[in-house]
Design a protein around this motif. Structure first.
Motif, short mmCIF file in Angstrom:
data_model
loop_
_atom_site.label_atom_id
_atom_site.label_comp_id
_atom_site.label_asym_id
_atom_site.label_seq_id
_atom_site.Cartn_x
_atom_site.Cartn_y
_atom_site.Cartn_z
N PRO A 85 0.70 -1.15 0.13
CA PRO A 85 0.05 0.06 -0.08
C PRO A 85 0.78 1.28 0.10
O PRO A 85 2.07 1.24 0.42
CB PRO A 85 -0.61 -0.21 1.35
N PRO A 86 0.28 2.34 -0.48
CA PRO A 86 1.14 3.77 -0.42
C PRO A 86 1.48 4.07 0.96
O PRO A 86 2.68 4.68 1.11
CB PRO A 86 0.00 4.83 -0.87
N LEU A 87 0.60 3.63 1.95
CA LEU A 87 1.21 4.13 3.40
C LEU A 87 2.82 3.54 3.47
O LEU A 87 3.44 4.20 4.14
CB LEU A 87 0.12 3.57 4.36
N LYS A 88 2.98 2.30 3.18
CA LYS A 88 4.16 1.50 3.52
C LYS A 88 5.43 2.41 2.69
O LYS A 88 6.41 2.45 3.28
CB LYS A 88 4.29 0.19 3.10
N MET A 89 4.94 2.68 1.35
CA MET A 89 6.22 3.57 0.75
C MET A 89 6.31 4.76 1.41
O MET A 89 7.57 5.19 1.47
CB MET A 89 5.56 3.69 -0.88
N LEU A 90 5.31 5.37 1.89
CA LEU A 90 5.45 6.91 2.49
C LEU A 90 6.31 6.79 3.73
O LEU A 90 7.05 7.75 4.02
CB LEU A 90 4.14 7.49 2.70
N ARG A 91 6.23 5.74 4.46
CA ARG A 91 6.92 5.45 5.56
C ARG A 91 8.32 5.81 5.39
O ARG A 91 9.15 6.16 6.42
CB ARG A 91 6.64 4.18 6.26
N TYR A 92 8.77 5.27 4.27
CA TYR A 92 10.23 5.44 4.18
C TYR A 92 10.69 6.83 3.32
O TYR A 92 11.62 7.18 3.51
CB TYR A 92 10.77 4.11 3.16
N GLN A 93 9.72 7.21 2.59
CA GLN A 93 9.89 8.36 1.52
C GLN A 93 9.86 9.66 2.51
O GLN A 93 10.72 10.52 2.49
CB GLN A 93 9.09 8.57 0.57
N GLN A 94 9.35 9.56 3.72
CA GLN A 94 9.14 10.79 4.48
C GLN A 94 10.47 10.99 5.54
O GLN A 94 10.52 11.87 6.06
CB GLN A 94 8.00 10.55 5.42
N GLN A 95 11.38 9.96 5.57
CA GLN A 95 12.57 10.11 6.06
C GLN A 95 13.39 11.27 5.22
O GLN A 95 14.61 11.61 5.92
CB GLN A 95 13.44 8.67 6.18
N PHE A 96 13.32 11.54 3.95
CA PHE A 96 14.28 12.31 3.55
C PHE A 96 13.73 13.79 3.63
O PHE A 96 12.48 14.03 4.09
CB PHE A 96 14.06 12.06 1.76
N SER A 97 14.64 14.96 3.64
CA SER A 97 14.44 16.10 4.04
C SER A 97 13.52 16.61 3.10
O SER A 97 12.69 17.64 3.48
CB SER A 97 15.72 16.75 4.31
N PHE A 98 13.29 16.23 1.85
CA PHE A 98 12.39 16.94 0.77
C PHE A 98 10.97 16.46 1.01
O PHE A 98 10.29 17.32 0.64
CB PHE A 98 13.08 16.42 -0.41
N PHE A 99 10.65 15.60 1.91
CA PHE A 99 9.37 15.14 2.26
C PHE A 99 8.72 16.32 3.02
O PHE A 99 8.88 16.73 3.83
CB PHE A 99 9.37 13.84 2.92
N ASP A 100 7.52 16.57 2.62
CA ASP A 100 6.55 17.85 3.28
C ASP A 100 5.25 17.08 3.48
O ASP A 100 4.27 17.12 2.39
CB ASP A 100 6.54 19.18 2.15
N MET A 101 4.94 16.70 4.67
CA MET A 101 3.63 16.25 5.01
C MET A 101 2.55 17.07 4.76
O MET A 101 1.35 16.67 4.35
CB MET A 101 3.66 15.63 6.40
N ASP A 102 2.57 18.38 4.62
CA ASP A 102 1.57 19.21 4.77
C ASP A 102 1.12 19.36 3.24
O ASP A 102 -0.09 19.60 3.05
CB ASP A 102 2.14 20.58 4.88
N LYS A 103 1.97 18.82 2.14
CA LYS A 103 1.56 18.65 0.77
C LYS A 103 0.69 17.49 0.49
O LYS A 103 -0.25 17.56 -0.53
CB LYS A 103 2.73 18.84 -0.10
N VAL A 104 0.80 16.63 1.25
CA VAL A 104 -0.03 15.45 1.06
C VAL A 104 -1.47 15.63 1.29
O VAL A 104 -1.95 16.00 2.45
CB VAL A 104 0.54 14.18 2.08
#
Length: 486
Positions: free
Chosen positions: A68-87
């Motif tokens: 599921p996308p949730l599992k992929m996001l768990r790893y991608q949000q470790q990078f500094s470019f990830f901005d949860m406010d945009k999701v």
């Protein structure tokens, strides 16, 4: 149709990638991001997406993976470019796994189009497209359906004025035989190459319609900030180069006797190769060179291989570093690439405004370079010295060389031909003592002494004799012993 159509470029937000692309990605293009598992495809797609996505330029990310996308996001949000406010507001994730199981391309396409109509995105990502491709391996009919699907998707996204990315696990052989490449406007290929015990990730721009792009394989690294690309070019960075006058002013080396042999100092913008065996004083000369610059208000950069600051026991250098006069670059990686070295050096020079650089030493750089770069050390040195020359930086580069043969060589791999000036430092046994001698071999564009001078290393640094040393036997390249005077 009158007038020339102008293609708008989108900055990817990936350091170095826009250089390869020739300025950025073409808006409304259809790009395939291909590569083996673990090469960085999904991370690259996310970094581009989070850089470009805004409430006005929204992004739709389709996943056709089993997870599921949730599992992929768990790893991608470790990078500094990830901005949860945009999701949610600027970025929406849609899982197509259920639609894909039906095996009907038209059903998957219609689901994509419904989501596009609902969210009205400017950016569309499909990851991993390989899963869609694999459902077409049931004969020519399935292959035709796939080609029709790709063409339909590309044309519909163009109609919607969306920039589209397909992410897939493809090898070069897969791509050449695949109809996707004929439809795609661009293709970015990622790979990781194993050489001995070293793994280096590479990126190539296979095609990019309507714009000139850099060819060849270029190094990329995945860090906490995401992906960084290191283009293979002579001089990285976009900063303006300093203009060096035709008659360059002499730059003091910090050793008065050496300045006298150089007729005033090393010409500004020149690189001097300091050659000699271990213990001859090369690092001390480099420190004196940086001290002389600091005394005149000049910033310096010191690049060390092996001699880390904590082990230098060099109070003068440590004081320069603590005072902010000198920036030290060190590497702990045993898979260093030339592009990374040049990028770090460029960044330090631009950030500090440094006009002096010391590289100590080229003898150890091969221990840190990835195997593919060790085989062409001369090219690596050429690119490094070219970077310094184009920026008007005066540099001192050391190389360890045991001169024990009567052929007057001064460096490994004929590196002395790449430098503007060469200083030879050597030992000789004289009257029962091991003494040190130096001579200036060459200085491009200016005169210099060709005398052989004895020198001593003291607490004050390096003291060079003001008189020429007359040791005929030294001309053979061998140590000599003089008989005691009677």
């Amino acid at each position: 149709m009158s007038g020339k159509v102008t293609l708008e470029k989108l900055c990817t937000g990936v350091p170095g990638l826009d250089v390869l692309l020739g300025g950025g990605l073409t808006e409304f293009s259809f790009t395939l991001i291909a590569g083996a598992p673990g090469s960085g495809k999904t991370t690259l797609a996310h970094q581009i997406m989070f850089s470009l996505a805004t409430p006005e330029r929204r992004a739709l990310f389709f996943t056709v993976l089993g997870e599921p996308p949730l599992k992929m996001l768990r790893y991608q949000q470790q990078f500094s470019f990830f901005d949860m406010d945009k999701v949610g507001s600027a970025i929406r994730y849609v899982n197509l796994a259920d639609d894909l199981r039906a095996g009907d391309f038209s059903g998957v396409l219609e689901r994509i189009m419904r989501e596009v109509e609902d969210f009205a995105p400017s950016l569309v990502f499909v990851d991993s497209f390989r899963s869609v491709v694999q459902t077409a391996r049931s004969g020519n009919e399935g292959l035709w359906d796939l080609q029709h699907f790709v063409q339909e998707l590309g044309s519909r996204m163009a109609t919607w004025q969306a920039t589209t990315f397909l992410i897939g696990e493809y090898t070069q052989a897969d791509v050449e035989a695949n109809p996707i490449i004929t439809v795609a406007d661009g293709m970015i290929a990622l790979s990781h190459n194993l050489d001995e015990d070293s793994v280096v990730r590479k990126i190539r721009i296979i095609k990019m319609r309507g714009q000139a792009h850099m060819s060849g394989a270029h190094t990329l690294r995945i860090t906490d900030d995401g992906i960084r690309v290191y283009p293979r070019q002579l001089t990285p960075g976009s900063g303006a180069y300093r203009t060096v006058a035709t008659s360059a002013r002499p730059v003091p080396t910090g050793v008065a006797g050496l300045d006298d042999m150089l007729h005033g100092g090393l010409p500004q913008g020149h690189t001097m190769l300091v050659s000699g065996p271990t213990g001859i004083g090369k690092t001390i000369l480099g420190t004196r060179f940086l001290q002389a610059g600091a005394a005149q208000g000049e910033k310096g950069v010191a690049v060390f291989f092996e001699k880390h600051t904590a082990r230098l026991h060099n109070a003068a250098l440590i004081e320069l570093v603590q005072d902010g006069q000198v920036t030290v670059l060190e590497s702990l990686s045993l898979s260093l690439t030339v592009e990374e070295l040049l990028d770090q050096l460029t960044e330090a020079i631009e950030r500090t405004g440094a006009t002096r650089v010391v590289i100590d030493s080229l003898s150890e750089i091969g221990l840190y370079l990835a195997p593919e770069f060790r085989y062409d050390l001369r090219l690596a040195v050429f690119r490094t010295l070219s970077l310094l020359s184009r920026r008007g930086v005066t540099a001192l580069v050391t190389v360890g060389f045991e001169d024990n043969a009567p052929n007057w060589r001064f460096s490994i791999d004929n590196l002395c031909f790449l430098a503007d000036a060469v200083l030879s430092m050597r030992f000789a046994e004289v009257e029962g003592h091991v003494c040190k001698f130096m001579t200036v071999i060459k200085v491009r564009g200016t005169g210099h002494s060709n005398e052989l001078r004895e020198y001593r290393i003291t607490d004050a640094g390096i003291e060079v004799s003001p008189h020429v040393t007359n040791l005929d036997a030294l001309m053979t390249g061998y140590p000599t012993r003089r008989e005691p005077h009677k």
